[in-house]
Design a protein around this motif. Structure first.
Motif, short mmCIF file in Angstrom:
data_model
loop_
_atom_site.label_atom_id
_atom_site.label_comp_id
_atom_site.label_asym_id
_atom_site.label_seq_id
_atom_site.Cartn_x
_atom_site.Cartn_y
_atom_site.Cartn_z
N UNK A 65 0.82 -1.21 0.00
CA UNK A 65 0.00 0.00 0.00
C UNK A 65 0.86 1.26 0.00
N UNK A 66 0.44 2.24 -0.80
CA UNK A 66 1.17 3.50 -0.88
C UNK A 66 1.24 4.18 0.48
N UNK A 67 0.22 3.97 1.31
CA UNK A 67 0.20 4.57 2.64
C UNK A 67 1.27 4.01 3.56
N UNK A 68 1.85 2.89 3.18
CA UNK A 68 2.94 2.31 3.96
C UNK A 68 4.29 2.70 3.37
N UNK A 69 4.40 2.57 2.04
CA UNK A 69 5.68 2.79 1.37
C UNK A 69 6.11 4.25 1.43
#
Length: 216
Positions: free
Chosen positions: A108-112
Motif C-alpha cells: 500500500x502506498x500509505x505504507x511505502x
C-alpha cells in the motif's frame, strides 16, 4: 579472469538462469520473459517512453553513487562515502519500486511513502552538513518534487480535474524529482574527484631585491 568470473560472469549467469526458471514456473512463456513489452504487444517501441527514462534516472543514480562509494581512496572523505552508499541503495529501491510498480500493486502506498519520507528526513538530519556541502538545494528540490508528486496523486479525486491532466502533473513532478536526484548523486560522487584535480595554491614568488647601484 578469476576476478571477472567471481564478480561478474558467474553471478550474472546464475541470475539469468534462476530468473528464467522462476518466471517459467510462474506461468510465463519464454517469449514473454525474454522479449520486450512493445514486441510482445505489437505496440510502438515508444510505449512507456517517459516512464522508462524515469527508471533510468534511478538506476543511473544508484550506479554512479555505489561505484564511486566502493572506489574511494583509503584516505577519502568517509562522510561522503557513507552518504553515497545510502543514496545509492535508496536509488536502487526507488528503481525497483518504479519498475515493478510495487507501491501501486503489492504494498500500500500509505505504507511505502511514509517510509521513504522518514528515510529522507533521517538522511538529511544525520548528514545535513555533508549534504549542504555538496548541494543542499538539489537534495531539497528532489525531495520536494517527489513529495509534490505524491500530494497530487493523493488529492486527484478531490480536485476534480481530468485524469489525464492529473497524470501529467503527477508524473511531471516525479520525472523532475528523479532527474534532480540523479544530479545530486552525480555531484556527491564528483566531490572527491574535484578535490583531487583542484590545483593547489602555491606561494607567490618573492619580489627580487633591487640590484645594488655601483658605489653602494
Amino acid at each position: 579472469m578469476h576476478r571477472y568470473l567471481r564478480v561478474c560472469g558467474i553471478p550474472v549467469l546464475l541470475f539469468y538462469v534462476i530468473s528464467l526458471t522462476v518466471l517459467t514456473q510462474s506461468g510465463f512463456t519464454v517469449i514473454e520473459i525474454l522479449r520486450d513489452t512493445p514486441q510482445t504487444t505489437g505496440q510502438s517501441s515508444f510505449l512507456g517512453f517517459l516512464s522508462n527514462i524515469g527508471v533510468w534516472f534511478w538506476v543511473s543514480a544508484a550506479a554512479i553513487s555505489l561505484a564511486r562509494a566502493f572506489s574511494f581512496e583509503p584516505d577519502g572523505d568517509d562522510a561522503i562515502r557513507r552518504l553515497l552508499i545510502l543514496v545509492g541503495g535508496f536509488s536502487l529501491v526507488l528503481a525497483a519500486d518504479d519498475f515493478f510498480l510495487i507501491h501501486d500493486r503489492y504494498i500500500a502506498e500509505g505504507i511505502v511513502v511514509p517510509i521513504y519520507a522518514i528515510f529522507l528526513w533521517r538522511l538529511l538530519s544525520k548528514h545535513r552538513q555533508t549534504i549542504f556541502r555538496i548541494d543542499g538545494f538539489a537534495f531539497i528540490a528532489a525531495g520536494s518534487m517527489l513529495a509534490m508528486s505524491v500530494a497530487v496523486d493523493a488529492v486527484q479525486e478531490v480536485i476534480g480535474i481530468p485524469y489525464s491532466v492529473n497524470q501529467m502533473v503527477e508524473e511531471g513532478f516525479k520525472f523532475l524529482g528523479a532527474a534532480t536526484w540523479l544530479y545530486f548523486c552525480f555531484e556527491a560522487a564528483a566531490v572527491r574527484v574535484r578535490q583531487a584535480v583542484m590545483p593547489t595554491e602555491t606561494p607567490l614568488d618573492p619580489i627580487p631585491a633591487p640590484l645594488a647601484q655601483p658605489g653602494e
